[in-house]
Motif scaffolding. Sequence first.
Motif, mmCIF file in Angstrom:
data_model
loop_
_atom_site.group_PDB
_atom_site.id
_atom_site.type_symbol
_atom_site.label_atom_id
_atom_site.label_comp_id
_atom_site.label_asym_id
_atom_site.label_seq_id
_atom_site.Cartn_x
_atom_site.Cartn_y
_atom_site.Cartn_z
ATOM 1 N N LEU A 139 0.865 -1.177 0.000
ATOM 2 C CA LEU A 139 0.000 0.000 0.000
ATOM 3 C C LEU A 139 0.902 1.227 0.000
ATOM 4 N N THR A 140 0.629 2.175 -0.877
ATOM 5 C CA THR A 140 1.362 3.432 -0.905
ATOM 6 C C THR A 140 0.374 4.545 -0.575
ATOM 7 N N ILE A 141 0.668 5.279 0.479
ATOM 8 C CA ILE A 141 -0.195 6.354 0.956
ATOM 9 C C ILE A 141 0.533 7.669 0.674
ATOM 10 N N VAL A 142 0.000 8.460 -0.247
ATOM 11 C CA VAL A 142 0.575 9.749 -0.612
ATOM 12 C C VAL A 142 -0.403 10.815 -0.138
ATOM 13 N N PHE A 143 0.082 11.732 0.709
ATOM 14 C CA PHE A 143 -0.817 12.756 1.242
ATOM 15 C C PHE A 143 -0.096 14.092 1.278
ATOM 16 N N ASN A 144 -0.886 15.178 1.220
ATOM 17 C CA ASN A 144 -0.290 16.498 1.206
ATOM 18 C C ASN A 144 -1.123 17.477 2.013
ATOM 19 N N ASP A 145 -0.544 18.663 2.182
ATOM 20 C CA ASP A 145 -1.286 19.720 2.862
ATOM 21 C C ASP A 145 -1.879 20.652 1.809
ATOM 22 N N ASN A 146 -2.522 21.697 2.255
ATOM 23 C CA ASN A 146 -3.167 22.601 1.306
ATOM 24 C C ASN A 146 -2.369 23.889 1.099
ATOM 25 N N ALA A 147 -1.055 23.824 1.286
ATOM 26 C CA ALA A 147 -0.197 24.986 1.067
ATOM 27 C C ALA A 147 -0.233 25.385 -0.406
ATOM 28 N N GLU A 148 0.160 26.625 -0.694
ATOM 29 C CA GLU A 148 0.188 27.094 -2.079
ATOM 30 C C GLU A 148 1.041 26.163 -2.930
ATOM 31 N N VAL A 149 2.189 25.759 -2.408
ATOM 32 C CA VAL A 149 3.006 24.703 -3.006
ATOM 33 C C VAL A 149 2.913 23.542 -2.024
ATOM 34 N N PRO A 150 2.045 22.561 -2.308
ATOM 35 C CA PRO A 150 1.756 21.519 -1.316
ATOM 36 C C PRO A 150 2.996 20.744 -0.864
ATOM 37 N N ASN A 151 3.069 20.506 0.446
ATOM 38 C CA ASN A 151 4.095 19.647 1.025
ATOM 39 C C ASN A 151 3.529 18.233 1.005
ATOM 40 N N GLU A 152 4.322 17.293 0.529
ATOM 41 C CA GLU A 152 3.847 15.925 0.350
ATOM 42 C C GLU A 152 4.615 14.962 1.248
ATOM 43 N N ALA A 153 3.923 13.944 1.718
ATOM 44 C CA ALA A 153 4.553 12.878 2.494
ATOM 45 C C ALA A 153 4.072 11.550 1.921
ATOM 46 N N ILE A 154 4.906 10.531 2.037
ATOM 47 C CA ILE A 154 4.582 9.210 1.507
ATOM 48 C C ILE A 154 4.884 8.165 2.566
ATOM 49 N N GLU A 155 3.942 7.266 2.774
ATOM 50 C CA GLU A 155 4.122 6.118 3.664
ATOM 51 C C GLU A 155 3.819 4.855 2.860
ATOM 52 N N THR A 156 4.518 3.778 3.153
ATOM 53 C CA THR A 156 4.205 2.491 2.531
ATOM 54 C C THR A 156 4.001 1.444 3.616
ATOM 55 N N ILE A 157 3.109 0.521 3.334
ATOM 56 C CA ILE A 157 2.850 -0.591 4.249
ATOM 57 C C ILE A 157 2.755 -1.849 3.403
ATOM 58 N N ASP A 158 3.567 -2.838 3.726
ATOM 59 C CA ASP A 158 3.489 -4.126 3.042
ATOM 60 C C ASP A 158 2.565 -5.051 3.815
ATOM 61 N N ILE A 159 1.593 -5.630 3.100
ATOM 62 C CA ILE A 159 0.650 -6.570 3.698
ATOM 63 C C ILE A 159 0.694 -7.872 2.907
ATOM 64 N N GLN A 160 0.023 -8.869 3.412
ATOM 65 C CA GLN A 160 -0.062 -10.155 2.715
ATOM 66 C C GLN A 160 -1.525 -10.524 2.486
ATOM 67 N N ILE A 161 -1.779 -11.102 1.345
ATOM 68 C CA ILE A 161 -3.081 -11.717 1.091
ATOM 69 C C ILE A 161 -2.801 -13.208 0.997
ATOM 70 N N VAL A 162 -3.474 -13.983 1.854
ATOM 71 C CA VAL A 162 -3.190 -15.409 1.993
ATOM 72 C C VAL A 162 -4.433 -16.233 1.732
ATOM 73 N N SER A 163 -4.216 -17.499 1.407
ATOM 74 C CA SER A 163 -5.344 -18.425 1.231
ATOM 75 C C SER A 163 -5.937 -18.768 2.585
ATOM 76 N N ALA A 164 -7.239 -18.951 2.593
ATOM 77 C CA ALA A 164 -7.936 -19.338 3.844
ATOM 78 C C ALA A 164 -7.433 -20.706 4.288
ATOM 79 N N GLN A 165 -7.244 -20.838 5.560
ATOM 80 C CA GLN A 165 -6.738 -22.122 6.098
ATOM 81 C C GLN A 165 -7.862 -23.094 6.348
#
Length: 165
Positions: A139-165
């Motif tokens: 997952l890549t989360i890109v977010f910014n503020d509402n400044a005239e020249v927006p400041n941006e930050a990026i976070e990533t989260i790795d997850i797994q999708i697995v078969s049901a056991q």
Amino acid sequence: MNEMTRFLSVLLVVLTMAACGGGSDDKKEGPDTTAPTVSITSPTAGQAFEKSNGQTNVPFVAAFSDNKGLGKCTITIEYLDALPGSAQLKGFATPWKPAEEPKMEHTLQFNGEKTKEVNEAQLFGIPIEAACLSGNYRLTIVFNDNAEVPNEAIETIDIQIVSAQ
């Protein structure tokens, strides 16, 4: 009369400066250079989600903040690779639909709020399909503020999708 005119002129200048904020003691603010921040509660890094008959959702719970005001957030997901030891026939399954090309986006608008708590029960508006590829997703989360020249930050989260056991 001359002294009264001078007094009224000075008073008018003082009132105009106060109304317009033109006093010499005013500190002019420069541009906003501080990026917004986020604290993500869910999903967590490495969290596994079972694919089973389209009943599993990937929730997104987070708290955003900015010193001046938040703009927007865009979340995307991509398939990274298969899980070790998970057998899949090549070409038989595809990644979870939001990770396929063209990638789906989940967008949040903050409308200038300084803080915003988000609790989305289902990212991308669809549950995980039972037939999608098991594997590691980012997952890549890109977010910014509402400044005239927006400041941006990026976070990533790795997850797994697995078969049901």
